[in-house]
Design an enzyme around this catalytic site. Sequence first.
Site, PDB file in Angstrom:
ATOM      1  N   GLY A 309       0.829  -1.194   0.000  1.00  0.00           N
ATOM      2  CA  GLY A 309       0.000   0.000   0.000  1.00  0.00           C
ATOM      3  C   GLY A 309       0.868   1.250   0.000  1.00  0.00           C
ATOM      4  N   ARG A 315       4.923   5.092  -5.582  1.00  0.00           N
ATOM      5  CA  ARG A 315       5.064   5.051  -7.047  1.00  0.00           C
ATOM      6  C   ARG A 315       4.127   6.048  -7.715  1.00  0.00           C
ATOM      7  NH1 ARG A 315       4.871  -0.227  -6.039  1.00  0.00           N
ATOM      8  NH2 ARG A 315       2.873  -0.564  -7.093  1.00  0.00           N
ATOM      9  N   GLY A 385      -0.252  10.409  11.013  1.00  0.00           N
ATOM     10  CA  GLY A 385      -1.171   9.314  10.761  1.00  0.00           C
ATOM     11  C   GLY A 385      -2.320   9.320  11.741  1.00  0.00           C
ATOM     12  N   TYR A 386      -3.109   8.261  11.675  1.00  0.00           N
ATOM     13  CA  TYR A 386      -4.182   8.095  12.659  1.00  0.00           C
ATOM     14  C   TYR A 386      -4.378   6.605  12.887  1.00  0.00           C
ATOM     15  CZ  TYR A 386      -7.763   6.150   9.607  1.00  0.00           C
ATOM     16  OH  TYR A 386      -8.479   5.288   8.799  1.00  0.00           O
ATOM     17  N   ASP A 677       0.310  17.948  15.964  1.00  0.00           N
ATOM     18  CA  ASP A 677      -0.941  18.083  15.230  1.00  0.00           C
ATOM     19  C   ASP A 677      -0.763  17.885  13.732  1.00  0.00           C
ATOM     20  OD1 ASP A 677      -2.815  18.872  17.388  1.00  0.00           O
ATOM     21  OD2 ASP A 677      -1.438  20.554  17.602  1.00  0.00           O
ATOM     22  N   GLU A 716     -11.468  18.835  11.292  1.00  0.00           N
ATOM     23  CA  GLU A 716     -10.338  18.354  12.096  1.00  0.00           C
ATOM     24  C   GLU A 716      -9.023  18.469  11.336  1.00  0.00           C
ATOM     25  OE1 GLU A 716      -9.079  14.557  14.878  1.00  0.00           O
ATOM     26  OE2 GLU A 716     -10.306  14.199  13.115  1.00  0.00           O
ATOM     27  N   CYS A1134      25.645   4.841   9.854  1.00  0.00           N
ATOM     28  CA  CYS A1134      24.535   3.883   9.817  1.00  0.00           C
ATOM     29  C   CYS A1134      24.882   2.698   8.912  1.00  0.00           C
ATOM     30  CB  CYS A1134      23.252   4.584   9.395  1.00  0.00           C
ATOM     31  SG  CYS A1134      21.760   3.621   9.821  1.00  0.00           S
ATOM     32  N   HIS A1259      22.848   9.599  12.926  1.00  0.00           N
ATOM     33  CA  HIS A1259      22.877  10.367  11.672  1.00  0.00           C
ATOM     34  C   HIS A1259      23.126  11.852  11.899  1.00  0.00           C
ATOM     35  CE1 HIS A1259      21.419   7.322   8.758  1.00  0.00           C
ATOM     36  NE2 HIS A1259      20.771   6.818   9.790  1.00  0.00           N
ATOM     37  N   GLU A1261      24.219  13.924   9.695  1.00  0.00           N
ATOM     38  CA  GLU A1261      23.884  14.630   8.451  1.00  0.00           C
ATOM     39  C   GLU A1261      22.406  15.005   8.365  1.00  0.00           C
ATOM     40  OE1 GLU A1261      22.793  10.401   7.375  1.00  0.00           O
ATOM     41  OE2 GLU A1261      24.080  11.462   8.795  1.00  0.00           O
TER      42      GLU A1261
END
EC number: 6.3.5.3
Length: 1294
Positions: A309, A315, A385-386, A677, A716, A1134, A1259, A1261
Amino acid sequence: MEILRGSPALSAFRINKLLVRCKEHLLPVSDIYAEYVHFADVSTPLNNDEQAKLTRLLKYGPSLAEHEPQGHLLLVTPRPGTISPWSSKATDIAHNCGLSKVLRLERGLAFYIHAPTLNDEQWQQLGALLHDRMMESVFSDLKQAAALFSHHQPAPFKRIEILLQGRQALEEANVRLGLALAEDEIDYLLEAFNNLGRNPTDIELYMFAQANSEHCRHKIFNADWVIDGVTQPKSLFKMIKNTFEHTPDHVLSAYKDNAAVMEGSAVGRFYTDANGQYDYHQEDAHILMKVETHNHPTAISPWPGAATGSGGEIRDEGATGRGSKPKAGLVGFSVSNLRIPGFIQPWEEEFGKPDRIVSALDIMTEGPLGGAAFNNEFGRPALTGYFRTYEERVDSHNGEELRGYHKPIMLAGGIGNIRGDHVKKGEIIVGAKLIVLGGPSMNIGLGGGAASSMASGQSDADLDFASVQRDNPEMERRCQEVIDRCWQLGEANPILFIHDVGAGGLSNAMPELVSDGGRGGRFELRDILNDEPGMSPLEVWCNESQERYVLAVAPEQLAQFDEICRRERAPYAVIGEATEELHLTMNDRHFNNQPIDLPLDVLLGKTPKMLRDVERKQVEGTPLQRDDIYLAEAVERVLHLPVVAEKTFLITIGDRSVTGMVARDQMVGPWQVPVADCAVTTASLDSYYGEAMSIGERAPVALRNFAASARLAVGEALTNIAATHIGPLTRVKLSANWMAAAGHPGEDAGLYDAVKAVGEELCPALGLTIPVGKDSMSMKTRWQEEGEDRAVTSPMSLVISAFARVEDVRNTVTPQLRTGQDNALLLIDLGAGNKALGATALAQVYRQLGRKTADVHSPEQLAGFFNAIQELVAAKALLAYHDRSDGGLIVTLAEMAFAGHCGVTVDIASQGEDTLATLFNEELGAVIQIPAARRAEVDAILALHGLADCVHYLGQAEEGTRFTINQGAEAVYQESRSTLRRWWAETSWQMQRLRDNPQCADQEHIARQDDNDPGLNVSLTFDPKEDIAAPYIAKNVRPKVAVLREQGVNSHVEMAAAFHRAGFDAIDIHMSDLLANRRNLQDFQALVACGGFSYGDVLGAGEGWAKSILFNARVRDEFAEFFLRPQTLALGVCNGCQMMSNLRELIPGADLWPRFVRNKSDRFEARFSLVEVDKSPSLFMNDMAGSRMPIAVSHGEGQVEVRDDAHLAAIEEHGLVALRYINHYGQVTENYPANPNGSSNGITAVTSTSGRATVMMPHPERVFRTVSNSWHPEEWGEDGPWMRMFRNARRQLG
């Protein structure tokens, strides 16, 4: 076939979890041991040297025990006839190491099981538990794995005999092939092929079914509507388009490409020129936006469902216009109740589910990992996200029925950037080469478009499983690198036209490509890259193998395109040419026939238009029964509800710092509390312009009021995104994702009303545009259980994602309360005096729905709210901001207190005497914290925007832990902040315990409850504002640094930017350049190996990359000479750290370096961690010893592994440790999460004895700019303290 043992595959706690699963399935298994085993298909026997090289190549991960494993063997391998992504990458590494006799490597997982009493049926059950039947097989003997290398003959296509058998033949094919054709579509096809005078092939029917599925054609949104006998004037899609017709401002592309585009900012985009040198290019970075759903696959197989997904949506972004750059992602989940074992909540009743889908708990255990893993490996931060759960028996317009998310919502979206001259697609010229870019065809994901268009339970279980795709994000990264090289060429971009390959595979993508370009196409089936030669033409053309794009390239630019692909190691195939005639022809040279010979207008022509003739159904419902609701209990319950509760378990699995352009992630403040938020990114690495995105959704409200639910979702999204500096409301653009159970009584009319409320009314009133979206119209699950029909139907669910250009990312306001000055907390209540409790979190946790719900009562006030907040943000008048949403005012205040690590005392008397309604209503609004001295100024601005009657003074934030709510003189609620924080975190903690190492989960849960925790803090031994490189830059001499990357590396651009700012010429060097001798390290004074997932971490993180150097004599010598040369510097970060630690035999003074292996949590960890610079020879850390500061951490394999205690002591005694993890008290720690990987003595960076080579897991950088730090002291300027590392490097080279 050669067989070679590998490393142990499962940690102790993973084994324990597997044993628990066996017990749950009543399988008496006493012990399990698992290790990897490798199989090599060789052309001729290997000699001793080759055998030794292969053995060393396949030695990675934890050390293998000497003993021979005991027990009953169950060997899990990829399915014979397939080639796994692991195999492709491991074989590439072998060939790059000179092992040309190795035709292919493959890997299995050998389970040795002690279970003496299992019968044959139970062994089969156990085998089913251990493997994915779509992708894997189970054997009982290692030698049986020879089947992996067997070859199958291609199968021919089949014809459907309609000329003789008529309609019946089509009806049978419809069922057998899972085409989901409607009656009128069968009639259409029957007429079309009778007119052509021939029988259709199976591939033609399948292609038609995918291209014309609800998933691809959106028939319901384009349908004509009759409601209650009245013909409606507009389709759903026309009402959405009305928003664009009303407010086209700032929209550059809508409804006609893979993503929408809006105006961005003119900035310096940082990329390479034709010679590979990085620099800033001043140009418009317009903003593209897209949000997809992947609901059906996630219900069947959550990890790959969610992963693909995210991959598909990425893409879509990359394939916008003539190629563009995906930048940052969002993700969301709606599922039924979790029912966590040992933590089942009072509202979570067991209602059952069909066998073919997994449980909500399984979805939320595996699905987020899949989505995060794809984003991580691709190199895209997931920043917002939620997560909602809902499953309840409710009184509805159909009587009592089950509503919930047995068919889940899996949301994947994001933003990207695109050049102005590439927004519109080019012209496909006749003779243009038609190309598939990306991985090979595999027999997976067949019929995804049609399958996802059916209600769960209508299709065959095998077809359901076959419709799930599998992911290979490292391949998609390679393809994106090709697209990047192309768009960076500007007018010389070889891509004329591009689409991604999604539902329906090539059978949908290629016809869409040529049709959109006004052309036909002539194809050769056998030119398609294919890893399963035994597939039929239907399977080759229609499978949904991922990480593929279709392109049109002019013949004269094909050589240039080929060169780019070869450098990036991105597979591609020219499979056809564009034709003048609008006709599709496919040749199959193996069988010398034509599986496809079809006019385009038969495939994509005027198929029958749908008519929806429906009725409205409504039920008033009963008011919330409040007699048994007690405030203290209600607070605890609501804080446990997943939509309200802490979501750390969903956040720290995702990289949130890659790109170096993240200005606001989910984690807020010194205590890194996940309450932001909105998400904010910088438009470039040299500006403060940016992009923002947020989410709004209130699905349960639709069970009472469809239109209100839709309006609230829009509202919202606005109250969330208002926290950053945007300017006019017309700058905000929306994506609308609509989910509904079409055909369920009342839902269709309710959907129409919801779309109308948003498209015809609210958005035009606010000046908002919805230029992009998606619909999923089969949100119902049916099954039989104990002889009776069961069904769970989703609420009509609208998820709104808001996107906007940001004026200044530095002005973003967070929910973190401040206590250092007199302050005031104000509630801005847009409820217009309403305090409805229907469909709230409070109602849900007491298994009720209620009657009246929240709503948008005044679009004018909502617009005024947004404009007022924007004025306050720009004036820097706000100390903190947080919208009111799920859980109501009490949750808003609690989350602000958590972020500020402080107490709160408020008085709600001004809002009336109904305490419960005041605290738990979910009307739109926000709490703002302001300096008390600016109260009059703030009140005046709010009044100017028509909000004077909406403002309530609540109280203030204060030092301490008390959380007190007063109703006048009476304290109606008192609790300690730490208790509330513990309740709020318990759901996340329990999910972490189930999914990850429970010891780590427990340590984090305990750490959260430390009231005295000082949070992240900084103590520097140098001045970060001092540019120590300036005198050397003034000489106008810029040393060259080789910015080294391998396929799958994703952090090279921000690394190049850091070195560029320090006065280096940063040059892009791909390992393919060195292997092909196009570049040589002797031309460079510095080398940096960058982070990411080289080869997808196949053969160990960084180890495959290292071995491609060690086992190639010429390249090995080149690296050895570089490391030996005086006045050179080398840095590994890393993945580059992991790689260089495996090159220690080439690096003088590095023989004591450790290896870096799987994190103690057994999970990818993305944290903003506190480290201390140790005194060491490292030239990069010169003059920084003793400094403490936070840094971005993102890795899955960062735990230091030493041979023994003596080895660890030697590293310490030689002073080679450059960085250590410390806790917030400044103490070196091994405790999680302050130490995110469990490394001994907190070690996270080491240096060589000369200090010229340094490797580190964090990291620097990604945080060299202050603005890209998740938290920082307010006095910092443009440069963060980690910029000092790169300036030190410049100073060292003189």
